[in-house]
Design a protein around this motif. Structure first.
Motif, PDB file in Angstrom:
ATOM      1  N   PRO A 188      61.440  63.490  56.714  1.00 55.17           N
ATOM      2  CA  PRO A 188      60.626  64.347  57.596  1.00 55.17           C
ATOM      3  C   PRO A 188      60.713  65.836  57.292  1.00 55.17           C
ATOM      4  CG  PRO A 188      61.685  62.621  58.872  1.00 55.17           C
ATOM      5  CD  PRO A 188      62.210  62.494  57.480  1.00 55.17           C
ATOM      6  N   MET A 189      61.917  66.345  57.036  1.00 58.53           N
ATOM      7  CA  MET A 189      62.071  67.779  56.804  1.00 58.53           C
ATOM      8  C   MET A 189      61.261  68.237  55.607  1.00 58.53           C
ATOM      9  SD  MET A 189      63.248  70.625  57.723  1.00 58.53           S
ATOM     10  CE  MET A 189      63.514  72.254  57.066  1.00 58.53           C
ATOM     11  N   ALA A 235      58.310  72.846  64.456  1.00 59.63           N
ATOM     12  CA  ALA A 235      58.678  71.455  64.166  1.00 59.63           C
ATOM     13  C   ALA A 235      59.857  71.392  63.189  1.00 59.63           C
ATOM     14  CB  ALA A 235      57.473  70.708  63.581  1.00 59.63           C
ATOM     15  N   MET A 236      59.866  72.277  62.187  1.00 64.56           N
ATOM     16  CA  MET A 236      60.969  72.311  61.225  1.00 64.56           C
ATOM     17  C   MET A 236      62.273  72.735  61.894  1.00 64.56           C
ATOM     18  SD  MET A 236      58.756  73.987  58.135  1.00 64.56           S
ATOM     19  CE  MET A 236      60.160  74.528  57.174  1.00 64.56           C
ATOM     20  N   ASP A 240      63.449  69.792  63.921  1.00 62.81           N
ATOM     21  CA  ASP A 240      63.941  68.751  63.012  1.00 62.81           C
ATOM     22  C   ASP A 240      65.373  69.062  62.584  1.00 62.81           C
ATOM     23  OD1 ASP A 240      63.299  66.489  60.867  1.00 62.81           O
ATOM     24  OD2 ASP A 240      64.277  68.163  59.812  1.00 62.81           O
ATOM     25  N   ARG A 241      65.639  70.312  62.194  1.00 60.76           N
ATOM     26  CA  ARG A 241      66.998  70.700  61.778  1.00 60.76           C
ATOM     27  C   ARG A 241      67.961  70.620  62.960  1.00 60.76           C
ATOM     28  NH1 ARG A 241      68.305  69.150  57.680  1.00 60.76           N
ATOM     29  NH2 ARG A 241      66.644  67.741  58.341  1.00 60.76           N
ATOM     30  N   TYR A 293      69.332  61.054  65.027  1.00 61.11           N
ATOM     31  CA  TYR A 293      68.284  61.693  64.216  1.00 61.11           C
ATOM     32  C   TYR A 293      67.241  60.684  63.720  1.00 61.11           C
ATOM     33  CZ  TYR A 293      65.949  64.152  60.435  1.00 61.11           C
ATOM     34  OH  TYR A 293      64.990  64.707  59.614  1.00 61.11           O
ATOM     35  N   MET A 311      63.381  61.321  64.762  1.00 58.89           N
ATOM     36  CA  MET A 311      62.432  61.806  63.752  1.00 58.89           C
ATOM     37  C   MET A 311      61.993  60.690  62.812  1.00 58.89           C
ATOM     38  SD  MET A 311      61.701  64.928  64.366  1.00 58.89           S
ATOM     39  CE  MET A 311      60.851  65.341  62.843  1.00 58.89           C
ATOM     40  N   LEU A 331      56.818  61.599  63.655  1.00 56.97           N
ATOM     41  CA  LEU A 331      56.239  62.596  62.747  1.00 56.97           C
ATOM     42  C   LEU A 331      54.718  62.602  62.849  1.00 56.97           C
ATOM     43  CD1 LEU A 331      57.263  64.659  60.666  1.00 56.97           C
ATOM     44  CD2 LEU A 331      56.878  62.938  58.897  1.00 56.97           C
TER      45      LEU A 331
END
Length: 328
Positions: free
Chosen positions: A58-59, A117-118, A121-122, A132, A136, A141
Motif C-alpha cells: 500500500p505505501m 493517506a500516506m 498508512d505510516r 496493519y 491497510m 486501499l
C-alpha cells in the motif's frame, strides 16, 4: 452600450509576470527545466515501483499514485504556459479555462488527500503493526482511493460550476500563467460572494482537515520511533526523515493557502509574486517528491539498482557473442 454590459467574454488572455514581459522568453528556461525534472523523476519512480514486485504494498502504491498525480498536474499547466512565454500563444477560451481550472485544483486536492493517506498508512504500520495488514488491505486501499476521488471531484466541480456561471464583461486579462480560480473570478462583473465562500470552504476542507491529521500522524510516528530507537544515529535519522516530510508538506499547504486566500481576503501581495507562488505550489512538490519519497527511501533505491544491474547485464550479454567474443 447596454449590449456590451450584458455580454460576457468567451476568451481570455494570460498575463503572468506582467513586469517581466521583456524577459518572458528567459522565464521559459527554469520552468522547462523544472517540468522535465518532474517528468523524469516521477516517471522513473513509477517505473521502478511497477517493475519491482517487493514494492507492491500500500505505501509504495500510494507513492506511485502521487507521482502520477504530480505528472498530470504539471502537464495541465506548464506546456500551455510555455507556449505563451515562447510564442505568445496566451489566449484561452472560457471552456478551456474552466477545464484547466478543474484539473489543476482537482489534482492538487488529490495530492493533499494522498499525503494524508500516506501519513495514516505510516501511522498504522509503525504504531499499530499487529493490525496493519487488516487496516491497510486491498479493499481498504480501494475505498481510500474512491473517497479521494469523490471528495476532490465533488468539491472542485462545485467550485468550477460557480465560476462558470459568472458574467465577465470587464477586462479579459487573467493576471496569471494558468486559469487560477480567483484570478478568473476577480474579473467577473457579477457578485462573487458565493465564489469567495467556496474558495474558503476548499481551504477549510483540505488544509483545515488534512494538516492536523497529518501532523498528528507524524507526531505519533516520531514518538513511537524515538521510544524504540536506542542509538543516537537512529534517533537522528527519525527526526531527519519526519522533519523533511513535514517541511515539504507544510511548504505545499502554506503556499497553496496563501495563493487561495490572497484574493479572498484581499491580502496585498504583488501580482507577480502571487503568480510565482501559484506556480511553485504546483511545481515544487512535483519536483521534490521523487527525491523525498524515492531517492531517500532505501527499498526504492534498492529496487532501482537491481533493475539497473539487470539492464546492464542484458546489454552486456547482447554485446557478447555465444563464443565469448565481443561483437564488432
Amino acid at each position: 452600450m447596454l449590449e456590451a454590459c450584458n455580454s460576457s467574454h468567451s476568451t481570455f488572455v494570460f498575463r503572468g509576470f506582467a513586469t517581466l514581459q521583456k524577459h518572458r522568453r528567459l522565464l521559459a528556461l527554469p520552468f522547462s527545466a523544472s517540468y522535465l525534472t518532474a517528468l523524469l523523476g516521477n516517471g522513473l519512480l513509477v517505473y521502478v515501483i511497477r517493475r519491482t514486485e517487493s514494492l507492491h504494498s500500500p505505501m509504495y502504491l500510494l507513492i506511485c499514485t502521487l507521482c502520477v498525480v504530480d505528472v498530470l498536474v504539471v502537464t495541465a499547466i506548464v506546456p500551455n504556459m510555455l507556449l505563451g512565454l515562447l510564442f505568445d500563444l496566451d489566449r484561452i477560451s472560457l471552456a478551456g479555462c474552466l477545464t484547466q481550472m478543474f484539473f489543476t485544483h482537482f489534482l492538487s486536492s488529490l495530492e493533499s488527500t494522498l499525503l494524508l493517506a500516506m501519513a495514516l498508512d505510516r501511522y498504522a504500520a509503525i504504531c499499530r503493526p499487529l493490525r496493519y495488514a487488516k487496516l491497510m488491505d486491498s479493499s481498504v486501499l480501494v475505498k481510500l482511493m474512491l473517497f479521494t476521488l469523490v471528495r476532490s471531484g465533488s468539491i472542485m466541480v462545485t467550485l468550477v460550476a460557480l465560476a462558470g456561471s459568472l458574467r465577465f464583461c470587464g477586462s479579459d486579462v487573467i493576471q496569471h500563467c494558468y486559469c487560477d480560480h480567483m484570478a478568473l473570478v476577480s474579473l467577473a462583473c457579477d457578485g462573487t460572494e458565493n465564489n469567495v465562500a467556496a474558495g474558503l470552504a476548499v481551504i477549510v476542507c483540505f488544509v483545515g482537515v488534512d494538516i492536523p491529521l497529518i501532523f498528528f500522524s507524524y507526531m505519533k510516528i516520531l514518538s513511537a520511533v524515538l521510544r524504540a530507537a536506542t542509538a543516537g544515529e537512529e534517533r537522528r535519522k527519525a527526526f531527519h526523515t519526519c522533519g523533511t516530510h513535514l517541511i515539504v508538506m507544510m511548504c505545499f499547504y502554506l503556499v497553496g493557502s496563501v495563493t487561495f486566500l490572497s484574493h479572498n481576503l484581499n491580502i496585498p501581495i504583488p501580482t507577480d509574486v502571487n503568480t510565482f507562488m501559484g506556480l511553485m505550489y504546483i511545481l515544487f512538490p512535483a519536483t521534490v517528491n521523487p527525491i523525498i519519497y524515492g531517492v531517500r527511501t532505501k527499498e526504492i533505491r534498492s529496487g532501482f539498482f537491481r533493475l539497473f544491474k539487470v539492464r546492464v547485464k542484458k546489454i552486456m550479454m547482447v554485446k557478447v557473442s555465444p563464443a565469448g567474443k565481443t561483437q564488432t
